[in-house]
Design an enzyme around this catalytic site. Structure first.
Site, short mmCIF file in Angstrom:
data_model
loop_
_atom_site.label_atom_id
_atom_site.label_comp_id
_atom_site.label_asym_id
_atom_site.label_seq_id
_atom_site.Cartn_x
_atom_site.Cartn_y
_atom_site.Cartn_z
N TYR A 189 10.95 0.28 -0.08
CA TYR A 189 11.92 0.51 0.99
C TYR A 189 12.71 -0.77 1.27
CZ TYR A 189 9.30 4.67 0.70
OH TYR A 189 8.71 5.78 0.18
N ARG A 236 3.20 -4.75 6.10
CA ARG A 236 2.57 -4.21 4.89
C ARG A 236 3.39 -4.57 3.65
NH1 ARG A 236 0.65 1.76 2.73
NH2 ARG A 236 -1.52 1.11 2.74
N GLN A 253 4.07 2.73 12.09
CA GLN A 253 4.69 2.07 10.95
C GLN A 253 6.19 2.39 10.95
OE1 GLN A 253 4.55 3.29 6.74
NE2 GLN A 253 3.56 1.34 6.30
N GLY A 277 -6.34 5.80 2.40
CA GLY A 277 -5.26 6.77 2.46
C GLY A 277 -5.80 8.18 2.26
C1 LIG Z 1 0.63 11.66 1.08
C2 LIG Z 1 0.82 10.17 1.09
C3 LIG Z 1 1.83 9.61 1.87
C4 LIG Z 1 2.00 8.23 1.94
N1 LIG Z 1 2.94 7.70 2.79
C5 LIG Z 1 2.98 6.37 3.01
C6 LIG Z 1 3.77 5.82 4.07
O1 LIG Z 1 4.45 6.53 4.84
N2 LIG Z 1 3.75 4.47 4.23
C7 LIG Z 1 3.02 3.64 3.42
O2 LIG Z 1 3.03 2.43 3.62
N3 LIG Z 1 2.24 4.14 2.44
C8 LIG Z 1 2.18 5.48 2.23
N4 LIG Z 1 1.32 5.99 1.29
C9 LIG Z 1 0.43 5.09 0.55
C10 LIG Z 1 -0.94 4.99 1.25
O3 LIG Z 1 -0.83 4.35 2.52
C11 LIG Z 1 -1.94 4.19 0.40
O4 LIG Z 1 -1.38 2.91 0.14
C12 LIG Z 1 -2.25 4.87 -0.92
O5 LIG Z 1 -2.60 6.24 -0.72
C13 LIG Z 1 -3.42 4.16 -1.65
O6 LIG Z 1 -4.58 4.16 -0.84
P1 LIG Z 1 -5.82 5.16 -1.12
O7 LIG Z 1 -6.23 4.93 -2.55
O8 LIG Z 1 -6.87 4.78 -0.14
O9 LIG Z 1 -5.29 6.55 -0.92
C14 LIG Z 1 1.17 7.37 1.17
C15 LIG Z 1 0.17 7.95 0.36
C16 LIG Z 1 0.00 9.32 0.32
C17 LIG Z 1 -1.12 9.90 -0.52
#
Ligand SMILES: Cc1cc2nc3c(=O)[nH]c(=O)nc-3n(C[C@H](O)[C@H](O)[C@H](O)COP(=O)(O)O)c2cc1C
Length: 349
Positions: A178, A222, A98, A302
C-alpha cells in the site's frame, strides 16, 4: 508455561498476554466505508487476544481503493466503529485500528483515485473493482510533491477519528504494497524529489503527524520487508527497512510480517527500532515460544485467529484448531465470519 501467556507493555498499552490478532480485511463493509454491526460480534469473539488489530481502514476517499472495506474519513464512518470498539472493551479486550491508503493497489471504480509515488502499474495479478469483479490494475498518477503532506494529514485525522470512536491505539499500515510501502521500496519509488532521495520521508511525516495527534505511545507501524505481493521489490531490503525502523523509533511497537523469509531480518530490524516488536507469519505455539525467547514482544496470528475465536484458549489446552475456509475470507455474511465454533470445553482435556 509459554511466555505467550505473560503480560507485556507496548507503549501505553498493557497487554495481559502476548497473542495479537493480526489485521485482516474481510470485505463485508459498505462501499461507502461503513463498518457493519456484525463486525462488533466478530471482534468481540476474539477479545481474548492481548491485542486485536482491525482490518485495514482507508484514511481518505482517495485511499479507498478496495470494495467493501471500511473508511475513517467522515463522521458516519467514525460512528460505525463505536459499537465495535465498545463490544471489544466490554468483552475485556484491547483493539488497535489499522489505517491505510491503498495507493496503486486499489481500483478507481470503488471511490479512490489511483495514485502512487511513481506512475508504475502493478503488472501481475488483478484489481477488484467496485462490483468485486477482477479487472486489470490501472497506471497510477504520480503524486505531486506539494500534495504529499496532505496525505500525512489524512492519516492523522483518521487516527484521531479512530481514537475518538474508542480505539486503544492506531497501527499505520506500511506493509503489503500500500501507499507507505510504495514510498519505502525502490521498485515503486522512482522519484527525484525529497520523497525519492529519502524513501523513508513519507513514513516519517505520517508517523510524526499521527504521533502529534494521538501520542507516539499508542502508535504502531507494520512493515513487510520482503513481502512480494503486487509486484513489490527493493534493491536492498535490509538497508531500506533498517532506515525505516530507525525512522519510527519511540513509537509503541513495530509489527513485522515475515513473509518471504523476512524472519532473517527481524533481529537487525528490532535492533534498529529499539522498542517492542510483534512478529507475524505462519506462527504456531512452538515457533511462538522460540520467537518470544529470542526477544519478540508478541506474536500476531492471522488465519488461525480468523478461524479460532478462542485461539489462545486452544493454545493453552493444546487443543486442535478449526480449519479455515478461504472461500469466506472476503465478502459474504456471517458464514466464515462469526460462526467458527468455540472449543467444546466439556470434551477438551
Ligand atoms: C483474509 C486476510 C486478510 C488480510 N488483510 C490484511 C490487512 O487488512 N492488513 C494487513 O496488514 N494484513 C492483512 N493480511 C495479512 C495478515 O495480517 C497476516 O500477515 C497473514 O495472514 C500471515 O499471518 P498468518 O500466517 O498468521 O495468517 C490479511 C490476511 C488474510 C488471510
Amino acid at each position: 508455561m509459554s511466555q505467550l501467556f505473560t503480560p507485556v507493555r507496548l507503549g501505553r498499552l498493557e497487554l495481559p498476554n502476548r497473542a495479537v490478532m493480526a489485521p485482516m480485511t474481510r470485505t463485508r463493509a459498505s462501499n461507502t466505508g461503513l463498518q457493519t454491526p456484525l463486525a462488533a460480534t466478530y471482534y468481540a469473539q476474539r477479545a481474548g487476544a492481548g491485542l486485536i488489530v482491525t482490518e485495514a481502514i482507508a484514511v481518505s476517499a482517495q485511499g479507498h481503493g478496495y470494495p467493501a472495506t471500511p473508511g475513517l474519513w467522515n463522521e458516519a464512518q467514525q460512528q460505525s466503529w463505536v459499537p465495535v470498539f465498545d463490544a471489544v472493551h466490554r468483552a475485556g479486550g484491547r483493539i488497535a485500528a489499522q489505517i491505510f491508503h491503498t495507493g496503486r493497489s486499489g481500483h478507481s471504480s470503488v471511490f479512490g483515485e489511483i495514485v502512487a509515488p511513481s506512475a508504475i502499474p502493478i503488472r501481475t495479478g488483478q484489481a477488484r473493482d467496485a462490483n468485486f469483479q477482477f479487472v486489470p490494475f490501472e497506471t497510477p498518477r504520480e503524486l505531486t510533491t506539494a500534495e504529499i503532506p496532505g496525505i500525512a494529514r489524512d492519516f492523522a485525522s483518521a487516527a484521531r477519528r479512530a481514537i475518538d470512536a474508542g480505539a486503544d491505539a492506531v497501527e499505520l499500515h506500511a506493509a503489503n504494497s500500500y501507499l507507505i510501502d510504495e514510498f519505502l521500496r525502490s521498485g515503486t519509488n522512482h522519484r527525484t524529489d525529497a520523497y525519492g532521495k529519502d524513501r523513508t520521508r513519507f513514513l516519517r511525516e505520517v508517523v510524526e503527524a499521527v504521533a502529534a495527534e494521538i501520542g507516539a505511545d499508542r502508535t504502531g507501524v507494520r512493515f513487510s520487508p520482503l513481502g512480494p505481493w503486487n509486484d513489490m521489490s527493493d534493491e536492498n531490503p535490509l538497508d531500506t527497512f533498517s532506515q525505516a525502523a530507525r525512522a519510527i523509533r519511540g513509537i509503541a511497537y513495530m509489527h513485522l510480517v515475515e513473509a518471504g523469509g523476512a524472519e532473517a531480518l527481524t533481529p537487525a530490524l528490532g535492533e534498529a527500532f529499539g522498542g517492542p516488536v510483534i512478529v507475524n507469519g505462519g506462527y504456531d505455539l512452538a515457533r511462538s515460544d522460540a520467537a518470544l525467547q529470542s526477544g519478540a514482544a508478541a506474536v500476531a496470528y492471522g488465519v488461525s485467529y480468523l478461524a479460532n475465536p478462542d485461539l489462545l484458549e486452544r493454545f493453552r489446552r493444546n487443543a486442535p484448531l478449526n480449519t479455515p475456509d478461504p472461500a469466506t475470507f472476503y465478502g459474504g455474511d456471517e458464514r466464515g465470519y462469526t460462526d467458527y465454533p468455540l472449543l467444546d470445553l466439556s470434551r477438551a482435556a
